[in-house]
Design an enzyme around this catalytic site. Structure first.
Site, PDB file in Angstrom:
ATOM      1  N   ASN A   2      -6.421  -2.532   1.878  1.00 54.09           N
ATOM      2  CA  ASN A   2      -6.445  -3.983   1.996  1.00 54.09           C
ATOM      3  C   ASN A   2      -7.888  -4.457   2.054  1.00 54.09           C
ATOM      4  O   ASN A   2      -8.742  -3.806   2.667  1.00 54.09           O
ATOM      5  CB  ASN A   2      -5.734  -4.444   3.272  1.00 54.09           C
ATOM      6  CG  ASN A   2      -4.231  -4.318   3.181  1.00 54.09           C
ATOM      7  OD1 ASN A   2      -3.661  -4.203   2.109  1.00 54.09           O
ATOM      8  ND2 ASN A   2      -3.576  -4.344   4.332  1.00 54.09           N
TER       9      ASN A   2
ATOM     10  N   ARG B  55       0.821  -1.220   0.000  1.00 50.30           N
ATOM     11  CA  ARG B  55       0.000   0.000   0.000  1.00 50.30           C
ATOM     12  C   ARG B  55       0.848   1.260   0.000  1.00 50.30           C
ATOM     13  O   ARG B  55       0.564   2.200  -0.743  1.00 50.30           O
ATOM     14  CB  ARG B  55      -0.969   0.018   1.183  1.00 50.30           C
ATOM     15  CG  ARG B  55      -2.150  -0.931   1.021  1.00 50.30           C
ATOM     16  CD  ARG B  55      -3.068  -0.878   2.206  1.00 50.30           C
ATOM     17  NE  ARG B  55      -2.297  -1.232   3.412  1.00 50.30           N
ATOM     18  CZ  ARG B  55      -2.715  -1.020   4.639  1.00 50.30           C
ATOM     19  NH1 ARG B  55      -3.872  -0.433   4.860  1.00 50.30           N
ATOM     20  NH2 ARG B  55      -1.983  -1.387   5.668  1.00 50.30           N
TER      21      ARG B  55
END
Length: 89
Positions: A36, A18
């Site tokens: 996520n 990320r």
């Protein structure tokens, strides 16, 4: 403006995916988000010039130095414009 929606599969959680995506997006001037998912995949929304999205797509397939991307699903959605790129926790 087109919103590109990506689902990234593989070893992509807990490996810096990320933050790498965030850094690449902000460097390229892309707006959107990364988060996520509960099924161990990562979801990305991205808005930007089509050529820039092409470059970003390559980064999504590579990921971070510790990730292992096995598949990137993509589609285009109609969504409101994003003002920035965010990591959603």
């Amino acid at each position: 403006m087109k919103t590109y929606h990506f689902i990234i599969k593989g070893e992509v959680q807990g490996v810096g995916y990320r933050i790498t995506t965030y850094l690449n997006a902000t460097r390229l001037g892309i707006t959107g988000s990364v988060k996520n998912l509960s099924n161990d995949n990562v979801e990305v929304f991205a808005q930007g010039d089509e050529k820039i999205i092409d470059n970003f797509r390559k980064y999504l397939k590579i990921g971070s130095s510790m990730s292992h991307v096995t598949e990137v699903e993509e589609d285009i959605l109609d969504r409101p414009k994003f003002d920035s790129f965010q990591v959603i926790y």
